[in-house]
Design an enzyme around this catalytic site. Structure first.
Site, PDB file in Angstrom:
ATOM      1  CG  PHE A  26      -1.672   1.298   1.404  1.00 24.12           C
ATOM      2  CD1 PHE A  26      -2.764   1.611   0.612  1.00 24.12           C
ATOM      3  CD2 PHE A  26      -1.269   2.208   2.365  1.00 24.12           C
ATOM      4  CE1 PHE A  26      -3.442   2.816   0.764  1.00 24.12           C
ATOM      5  CE2 PHE A  26      -1.940   3.415   2.535  1.00 24.12           C
ATOM      6  CZ  PHE A  26      -3.027   3.720   1.728  1.00 24.12           C
ATOM      7  CD  GLU A  83       8.130   1.474  12.775  1.00 21.21           C
ATOM      8  OE1 GLU A  83       8.447   1.479  11.573  1.00 21.21           O
ATOM      9  OE2 GLU A  83       8.556   2.316  13.577  1.00 21.21           O
ATOM     10  CE1 TYR A  86      -2.644  -2.563   5.483  1.00 15.76           C
ATOM     11  CE2 TYR A  86      -3.124  -4.686   6.485  1.00 15.76           C
ATOM     12  CZ  TYR A  86      -3.086  -3.866   5.375  1.00 15.76           C
ATOM     13  OH  TYR A  86      -3.501  -4.338   4.151  1.00 15.76           O
ATOM     14  N   GLY A  95     -14.383   0.913  12.291  1.00 16.67           N
ATOM     15  CA  GLY A  95     -13.942   1.334  13.616  1.00 16.67           C
ATOM     16  C   GLY A  95     -12.803   0.509  14.194  1.00 16.67           C
ATOM     17  CB  ILE A  96     -10.960  -2.461  12.971  1.00 14.55           C
ATOM     18  CG1 ILE A  96     -12.231  -3.318  12.948  1.00 14.55           C
ATOM     19  CG2 ILE A  96      -9.740  -3.283  13.400  1.00 14.55           C
ATOM     20  CD1 ILE A  96     -12.285  -4.356  11.856  1.00 14.55           C
ATOM     21  N   GLY A  97      -9.487   0.348  13.210  1.00 12.84           N
ATOM     22  CA  GLY A  97      -8.298   1.173  13.401  1.00 12.84           C
ATOM     23  C   GLY A  97      -8.462   2.109  14.581  1.00 12.84           C
ATOM     24  CG  ASN A 124      -2.410   7.395   4.020  1.00  8.34           C
ATOM     25  OD1 ASN A 124      -3.594   7.538   3.740  1.00  8.34           O
ATOM     26  ND2 ASN A 124      -1.928   6.291   4.541  1.00  8.34           N
ATOM     27  CE1 TYR A 131      -3.635   7.112  12.481  1.00 11.34           C
ATOM     28  CE2 TYR A 131      -2.255   8.262  10.910  1.00 11.34           C
ATOM     29  CZ  TYR A 131      -2.671   7.093  11.493  1.00 11.34           C
ATOM     30  OH  TYR A 131      -2.134   5.897  11.100  1.00 11.34           O
TER      31      TYR A 131
END
Length: 149
Positions: A26, A83, A86, A95-97, A124, A131
């Site tokens: 990606f 680090e 993903y 909503g997982i991230g 990105n 964020y």
């Protein structure tokens, strides 16, 4: 659909390795990937300075966060450097991230750490917007410096 976020275990290594390769693709950085499954297992299972969370949705590993501790001399506290964060493409926007990042922030608060930091590629935009929506500041004055050994 049930989401479970927990510390990495040995049986997660294969899937996390695959997701690292997906992330490199990606980011158009596959030419930089040197990690092997064996090295990843050693680093995440044996080396306590490198840690990871894995997101599991209905028994499928769908995302991960790899992090380590750093130190702020100004705050006089340790912090967490994220680090990698993903989530596999078909599981994004669920909503997982967000849950992975919030779990890491909660851990930092529980451990009385000073901050959680990470880097994001300037192109990105969707990640930057994500964020910022969670309250993160994108620091325009700081640049990453690197010496490759």
């Amino acid at each position: 659909m049930e989401l479970n976020i927990r510390k990495v275990q040995e049986e997660d290594i294969e899937d996390i390795f695959q997701m690292i390769c997906e992330l490199a693709e990606f980011e158009k950085l596959t030419h930089l990937v040197e990690i092997t499954k064996e090295k990843l297992k050693k680093d995440l299972i044996t080396d306590s300075s490198i840690q990871a969370l894995v997101a599991i949705q209905d028994s499928e590993r769908v995302g991960y966060a790899i992090y380590f501790y750093n130190y702020s001399t100004f705050l006089g506290k340790k912090g967490i450097y994220l680090e990698d964060l993903y989530v596999r493409p078909k599981f994004r926007k669920l909503g997982i991230g967000k849950n992975l990042l919030l779990k890491l922030i909660e851990q930092a608060k529980n451990e009385d750490l000073g901050r959680v930091e990470w880097s994001v590629l300037d192109w990105n935009k969707s990640a930057i917007d994500f964020y910022v929506s969670l309250g993160a500041s994108v620091l325009p004055d700081w640049r990453i410096c690197r010496v490759v050994i």
